[in-house]
Design a protein around this motif. Structure first.
Motif, short mmCIF file in Angstrom:
data_model
loop_
_atom_site.label_atom_id
_atom_site.label_comp_id
_atom_site.label_asym_id
_atom_site.label_seq_id
_atom_site.Cartn_x
_atom_site.Cartn_y
_atom_site.Cartn_z
N GLU A 1 -29.18 5.21 12.62
CA GLU A 1 -27.63 5.09 12.60
C GLU A 1 -26.75 5.45 11.08
N PRO A 2 -25.41 5.29 10.79
CA PRO A 2 -25.66 5.91 10.32
C PRO A 2 -25.12 5.05 8.49
N PHE A 3 -24.44 5.38 7.42
CA PHE A 3 -24.11 4.82 6.80
C PHE A 3 -22.57 4.98 6.48
N THR A 4 -21.92 3.15 5.78
CA THR A 4 -21.31 3.48 5.06
C THR A 4 -21.22 4.74 4.08
N ASP A 5 -20.69 5.22 3.65
CA ASP A 5 -20.69 6.35 2.51
C ASP A 5 -21.93 7.11 3.08
N PRO A 6 -22.10 7.79 4.19
CA PRO A 6 -23.33 9.01 3.51
C PRO A 6 -22.97 9.42 2.93
N VAL A 7 -22.76 9.89 2.23
CA VAL A 7 -22.90 10.60 1.34
C VAL A 7 -22.35 10.28 -0.36
N HIS B 1 -23.00 -1.10 0.82
CA HIS B 1 -23.44 -0.19 0.49
C HIS B 1 -25.05 -1.20 0.55
N PHE B 2 -25.41 -2.39 -0.32
CA PHE B 2 -26.17 -3.15 -0.26
C PHE B 2 -26.44 -4.13 0.90
N ALA B 3 -25.21 -4.33 2.16
CA ALA B 3 -25.54 -5.63 2.88
C ALA B 3 -25.82 -4.32 4.36
N ARG C 1 -31.47 3.66 0.18
CA ARG C 1 -31.44 4.36 1.40
C ARG C 1 -32.16 5.46 2.29
N ASP C 2 -33.00 6.33 1.40
CA ASP C 2 -34.25 7.42 1.61
C ASP C 2 -35.21 6.62 2.45
#
Length: 236
Positions: free
Chosen positions: A127-133, A145-147, A226-227
């Motif tokens: 699943e992609p994250f908000t602001d992937p990079v 990001h934490f949520a 994330r990783d």
């Protein structure tokens, strides 16, 4: 003479012939009626699932038995490391693990062992994250990001049967909640709990001691979290 089968099984049939004088002769034979095998009604649609999540559906609409026999179901994956199926009664549940497109083979069997099978494919992605990079000095670490990480960590905790950790600031509101060192340390603790439960060593973190009020929340902290979560979701 016509025999009509009422269902699968073995029956003995006796024939008797009589002449006008009443003399008779009899002969017997055995009739074995085989069970007709189950049939596939429809092939399930191919699915997409994010790693770490599950989906389920009922298998009964996809098979039928022409004799009305009760069917038992089973499922196997061409790549159990990517998607792991399990069957309870007629309900199929598939746990998506690591990226791939495994084939899920479904079998329905009647009490005699006659069977039918079909298959579908599952595309597993992360699943992609908000602001992937997230880049130092370019991307601000935000509440969203934490949520997102909390949701995924809680799903892993439930799956592992572990006790859920309480969160500081249970509701993280984008634009309102300031990110804090406590948010980092709590997620790290949850990740380490999950790793211990799998017999893995705890994660090596940048700034191992994140001190509230002293250690700034950095992009590298979020990347590492994330990783680590993706590795847990995909079986790493």
């Amino acid at each position: 003479m016509t025999l009509r089968a009422g269902g699968a099984g073995v029956s003995s049939v006796t024939l008797t012939a009589r002449d006008p004088a009443g003399a008779a002769a009899s002969a017997s034979f055995v009739v074995r009626v085989a069970s007709r095998p189950p049939e596939v009604v429809s092939r399930p649609a191919d699915r997409h699932a994010y790693s770490g999540l599950t989906f389920s559906f009922d298998l009964r609409p996809h098979f039928r038995d022409p004799d009305g026999d009760r069917l038992s179901f089973s499922a196997v994956s061409s790549d159990p490391a990517a998607a792991r199926p399990s069957v309870a009664g007629s309900s199929l549940e598939v746990l998506a693990l690591r990226p791939g497109t495994p084939r899920i083979e479904l079998t329905a069997a009647d009490p005699s062992g006659a069977s039918a099978w079909t298959l579908f494919y599952v595309e597993v992605t992360v699943e992609p994250f908000t602001d992937p990079v997230i880049t130092a000095r370019e991307t601000a670490v935000r509440a969203v990001h934490f949520a997102e990480l909390r949701i995924r960590v809680e799903a892993l905790v439930r799956r592992a049967g572990l006790r859920r950790r309480p969160w500081t600031d249970p509701v993280l509101s984008p634009g309102t909640t300031l990110v804090r060192a406590a948010h980092v340390s709590e997620l790290r603790g949850a990740v380490d709990d999950l790793r211990r439960a799998r017999g893995l060593p705890v994660q090596a973190w940048t700034d191992p001691a994140v001190v509230p009020g002293r250690t700034p929340v950095r992009a590298v902290h979020m990347r590492e979290l994330r990783d680590a979560v993706i590795a847990l979701e995909t079986g790493g």
